[in-house]
Every structure is written in structure tokens, then in C-alpha cells.
Design an enzyme around this catalytic site. Sequence first.
Site, PDB file in Angstrom:
ATOM      1  N   ASP A 346      11.056   1.214   7.268  1.00 39.52           N
ATOM      2  CA  ASP A 346      12.234   2.027   7.561  1.00 39.52           C
ATOM      3  C   ASP A 346      11.903   2.990   8.694  1.00 39.52           C
ATOM      4  OD1 ASP A 346      11.722   4.920   5.938  1.00 39.52           O
ATOM      5  OD2 ASP A 346      10.574   3.205   5.236  1.00 39.52           O
ATOM      6  N   ASP A 725       6.253 -14.130   1.443  1.00 40.52           N
ATOM      7  CA  ASP A 725       6.254 -13.727   2.848  1.00 40.52           C
ATOM      8  C   ASP A 725       7.665 -13.851   3.403  1.00 40.52           C
ATOM      9  OD1 ASP A 725       5.459 -12.999   5.406  1.00 40.52           O
ATOM     10  OD2 ASP A 725       4.934 -15.061   5.962  1.00 40.52           O
TER      11      ASP A 725
END
Length: 868
Positions: A346, A725
Site C-alpha cells: 500500500d 504467488d
Amino acid sequence: MTRSRRRLAALAATTLALTGLSAGPALAEVPPDAPEQLRNGDFSAGVSPWFSYGTGDLAVVDGRLCTTVAAGTANPWDAGIGQDAVPLTEGAEYELSFDVSATPGAAVKAVLQLGSAPYTTYASVDATAAGTAKRVTTTFTSPAENPTAQLIFQVGGSAEAQTFCLDNVSLRGGEPAPPYEPDTGPRVRVNQVGYLPGGPKHATVVTEATEALPWQLKSGSGAVVASGQTTPRGTDAASAQNVQTVDFSAYRTPGTGYTLTVDGETSHPFDISGALYDRLRADSLQFFYAQRSGIEIDGDLIGEEYARPAGHLGVAPNQGDTDVPCQAGVCDYSLDVRGGWYDAGDHGKYVVNGGIAAYQLLSTFERTKTAETADGGAALGDSTLRLPERGNDVPDVLDEARWELEFLLRMQVPAGKPLAGMVHHKIHDRNWTGLPLSPQDDPQPRELHAPSTAATLNLAAVAAQCQRLYAPYDAAFAARCGTAAKTAYAAAKANPAIYAPASDSTGGGAYDDTNVSDEFYWAAAELWLTTGDKAYLADVTGSPLHTADVFAPNGAFGWQSVAALGRLDLATVPNTLPAAEKTRIRESITAAADSYLATIAGQAYGLPFPGSADAYVWGSNSNLVNNAIVLATAFDLSRDAKYRDGAVQAADYLFGRNALNMSYVTGWGEQHARNQHSRIFGHQLNPDLPRPPAGSLAGGPNAALQDPFAANLLAGCAPMFCFVDDINSYATNEVAINWNSALAWLASFLADQGEAGAVPAPSCAVTYTTHGSWPSGFTTQVTVRNTGTSAVNGWSLRWAFLGDQKVSQSWSAQVGQSGATVTAKNLSWNAKLAPGASTTFGFNGTASRFPNPDPGLVTVNGKACTVS
């Protein structure tokens, strides 16, 4: 990292009126046995995986999920309850149904949508909720394929405060999710990067066989160069696999393209080389430049695909970090908090995570002053990284750490304000943003969050460390760090229990911590090491943690548990503790390292980590690396190769010797992670964006499955298999600065080990005696004696000062200095030292505000001497 990372992207800008039921006619009948696509829709399992934003806390009340919404929210989408990772199949038919009530009564809209910009709506239904629960049902045909759609109940827009409750939320239809079977490649699991020639070389084989199996090691040309028998290990708890292990440590010939064949399977190729990890040191540190906030990223330095404008400097659509106000009710001022590193996937910046990350970069450098194999920091000097600051006569790792330190200093509450000297816990967006999103495109307002004791002590600790390490390079910056450290520590002692709340997780992670005794211990230790002030030492020795076992088996330390950082530095940084006390502290580290070695021996995949599910948590890879750092430190202190070998073996797990046969470091290994969760490196969602740069560490298996994508895909996984993944799995596959800082420390250690050969016994002894000192200087005499069996013809001593001490005059040796590192070389008349012979030289030095302890490490011609 144990924070909740709820990804909220529920801000679709719809303007539909919310009156009555407006779902439209049913498009088809969904059969009663259609698969359920939502999780915990009856809330029998509590709140998870439901999230909310713009509301009060979620709670299960009488079997229903309930929350409150304050009066006066402007739009329906300003508050919501939702669930992520809802799979939709294009053209498939679905039935969405739920029970909803609201007191005193309000409109509600359920929206199935794309969970990021442009928040495309796939289906929606409107209802008016009242005090009695209403059943709402609609059917629709999905117009799109999306395995990670988002269901949002928009509950804002009411002039009155409301209590909303949901129950029996269901989305049936589509196809059952196929069982997820990761491609684990060959059943022979190796370190896909390779092995150091003199180091341990182990592999794990997944097999049904219970008897020992023959193995063959083949060169790149296919020739068999070694062979032997495996060791059966039974069922591995962490992977639930029947496994056997291979030990080919006796083979030491460097080469490329080796493979290991067992049970009809051939491993991924790997190398045997003493230069194996040299580039990893730079790659893992280069990650931080890519994460920088407030600076243009230069593609000529890091690669054109990573070039981008500066983020969060107030250039539209950014609202900037140069004048950031507090959350409502927190403060009456704004701060310039530009710079620093984006914490993870983020755009938030968090002091407690930035603190430990900056510490580990500084510690990576400080180790070069105290560890024999670090070669005095030659590989971490100026112009060793691709940074805009290179060429400024400052080690590049210090330049990179300073980018974060400057941000941390800016987070301190100004003098004259309430809680002056305390430190704001974090700064981030007001609301969560979707994936992907480059920093310069983030439109959200930024907010300072309340100060906390934990954040304040993080600044005190790393600023104290900053003061001693930067003093030889920038005295003014070092002094600024020192002032901030002392101010922060005093403020924390005056406000010892201001905690960041767990509920403050809208737009950024909470990073909550209600036990700060470890932060007090760490900060006091760093301040004492830097200043020598007895008041700080009293706080260190008065802490129960000073004699406690501070090294946990599941992770020696982390952002929420930092006592071990103080212990490690008290053991390694030169100081004036009594010899017996130093011995006790160092023995606590070797004892912890012994426990990690025992764990390695008990794990069929050879990692210093228990096999239980509670060890595989959010950021498990960094916890494992931190255990390896304790092993590496034990080697630096003891020169016992078993600890070095344990740290080296821990790296095998990271680079492929694991159940998934995957390297968790981008760009390293035949099969490596490529799609870590990141708004910046969003290639999986937008091919115009890059993948994470080489050297980025994925968080790793997380048995708690704390994101809905992983929960959907991996339900029932054995701990080591609880990883995917995929960019959508933020709880298993995120990047984070505190994970890469751990990797950078370990990578630097690994690179320093070269071929990892036998550790020679010391062949020299040094007596370092400071005969006199005064406020601005000191006089020291050094005697070096040849304790080996061969004559020395030419000698060069090296040691490092703690802070800003400088040699001003010397005799009987040529003495030079670079930064804190001193080199003393023989003169023509004292170059030869026969076995047992000694020579003495001396020097005068200047000093200002730092203690002047004897160095713990002195090398002669690069080899450590015994020091007295």
C-alpha cells in the site's frame, strides 16, 4: 507483520436511488444444489472474512453480523460491509440472497463489483431495511469473468445514525472451485540459487519410499560427480509430505548447472560458488529505492520499467505528504511528512515498521565494524548501490537508511504542542485504494494518526543508532538524531501507555501493540550505547527483559517484539559493560542459536522454524530470516562455524528447499515468486506496470489464511503450502520493508562468507589501551603480537570507533582513517614479526560527545585477533 490488511475498494460512484427493491426480473432459476461462493455467510465462524469501512466495529449479535453507521454520511458508498475474492464466471447464473435489517431504518444496496478502479458493477440489488429483518433475493447472469470480485453492502447516506444487521448471506451459482494444485515441479527440492563450496549442502526429496534411496549429483555437463544414500525422515509436519533428505556437503567443487537426481526425479539446476550471494546483497537493498516516497524514481538507476514521478508531493491527483493534517480530534496542526518508504503493498508509512526496517539497514552497516568476515564494509561503501546519492563519500546503505530516518524525524510532535516529543504512529490514505495504483496517481486524502508510545520509542532507538553511525559523515544530522532520540525517550517515559488501537485499520494497517516494555528496553539500550549516560543503563539493567529469554522460536524478533534488538546490540556494539555481563549477554545469543540449530536438525526441510501451524504466520519468511540473523550473530561473536552453517542453511528454504519448490525472492532461482501483492508493482493486473524488482521477498506461508483469495484457494492447506504467488493474496504474498530489511541483513552476511571454509584460529593478539582521556580527546597505545607459527612480514591493523572519534597524531605506524574505520600499517623498521614477537604503536585522537570503548574487533591482515 500481524496487522489486518483489509482491502477496501467499495467506492463505486453509483447514483442509483435506493428506494424499494430494484434488482429487476430474475434471469434464470439457479438449481438448489448450485455451489456456494461466499464464505461464512451465516456468521457461525465469527466476523472473518467480512470487513467494513466507514462503520463501527463488526460484531456477531444473536447470530447476525451487525455494525453501526454514524449519521450524516453523504453517499451510500461512504460506508459498507463486504467480502473480497468472490469468484464469478462469465455467462454463469447466480442467486444472491440475504436477510437485512436497520434501526431505525434506511436504504441498503448490495453490489457485486470489480474490487478496484473503475469498480465495474456486475450485479446489484436495492432494498429498504427496517427493524424487522427482510429477505432479499435476486438472480443474474454474470457479465464478466473475475475470480476476485467484491460484494459490498453500501450502508451510508442516511441522515440518522443506523444499526445494520445481516444474516444468511448467500451467493449460489457458477461452478465449484476446482481443487487448487500448485505446480511444485520436481520432487527433489534444493536451494535453486546454490551452495557455498565449504558450506552445508542439503536437499529434501518428496517420495512414497520409506527405505533409503540412492542419489546422484551431476555437473552441468551431466557427469556424475558424487553419489550416496538418502536419509528417510517420515512425514514432515509442516508439509504433510513423506520425505527423505540428502546431504552432499562433502562435495566442494565450484561450478554451475549442478543437478541432484533421486527416485527418478531431477532437481532444478543450481551453482556451487563463493560469490553466490554477492548480487543479492545489492538487489535486496535496491528494493528500498523502488519503495521511496516523495522522490522521482530514476529509470537509469534501477531500470526504465521502474521509473515513475515522485509520489505524494501534492501534484494532482495526489493531495500530498507535505502538509498533512491529523484525523479528526487528534491534533490541531499539519506536518510535512514527505519522504520515507512505502511500507508494503500500500502507500502507507508506519513508524513501528519503518523503525525496525531502518534499524536493520543500519545494523547491516554497523556489523561491518564488528564482524571479522565483513571486511570493514568494503562491499557496502559509497557507490555500491544505484542511488541518486552515490558518490557523496557516504556508504550507500546509510544514504538509503537516511531516506527513512528523515521521515521518522518528521513524524515527531512539535515543541509547544500537546504530547510534544511523542511520535505519530502512522500516516496513510483516509480510505483503502484498489490494485494496482502508482503512488503519483493516489487521489486519497492523507491523514496523520495519533501518537503512540511504541512509535515514540522506535524513533528513540533508531535515532540513537543514527547518531553514532552518521557522526563521521554528517555531524549536524547525527546531532539532530541524538536530540530527537533523547526527546522521544523522555516523552515516552512521561506517556508510557498510549497505544495504537487495533480498530484503526481503515486505509492502512493498525500496527497495534499494547506491550511496549520491549520498546523501552531496546530504546534504552541504543541510547546508552550511543551516549554512555548511566540513566539509560539503569533502565536497561532494571528491565526484566535484560535477563529474560527474548528469542522466540517462531521469530526471534519483529516489529511487535523488539527486545532482542537491544540484546543483539549490547552483545556486538563496543561498550563498557563488565566482562562478566558481556559474557552472559553473548551466551544468551549462542544459547538461542543452539535452540535454532536443534530446530534445523528436527526439520526435514532444514529450516530454523518449528513445523506447527502457529509458526507459519503473516510474514513467516521474515521471522525465519530473523532467526537466521541470530545464528549469524552467534557466529560473528563466537567464530564457531556451526552457527554460520545454520544461517547458510536457513537460506536454502527461502530459495527453493521448501514444499512448494519455490524461491520466495523475485528474480532468484529457477522458479521464483513473481506476483507479490503491491499497488506499485502491479504487472499481474496491468501489463504496463513492472513486477516487483529482483531481490523482493514475499511474506511467505500463512496458515491463518487471512485474506479471502488465499482462504478460497487454500482451505485445509498444510502450513508450508499456505502460500500462493498471486497479487490478490496480501496475507501470504505481500512485499514489506521489514521483510526486505531482514533479507538485506542476511544477504550481506551470506555474501561475506565467501567459500565458507574452515574458520582459522587467531594467530595474533592485540592489547588496546587508552591511557588517558579528556573532554575533547584521548591517547591510546596498541600492541600487536604474532601468536602464530609463521613470521609476519608486513602488517595492517584495522578497527572501528563507535562514533566520531578521529586519529589526530600517531607514532610507530602509518595510521589512516575513513569514516569510523582506522587502518594502522607498519613502518619499514617494524614490518617483520617473528612468531611470539610484538610491536607497539600509539596515537592521539579527538572525540566529542560519544563514549570511547575499546573496539571489540581488531584484524591484522584481515584476520581477527584476540583483543584485550
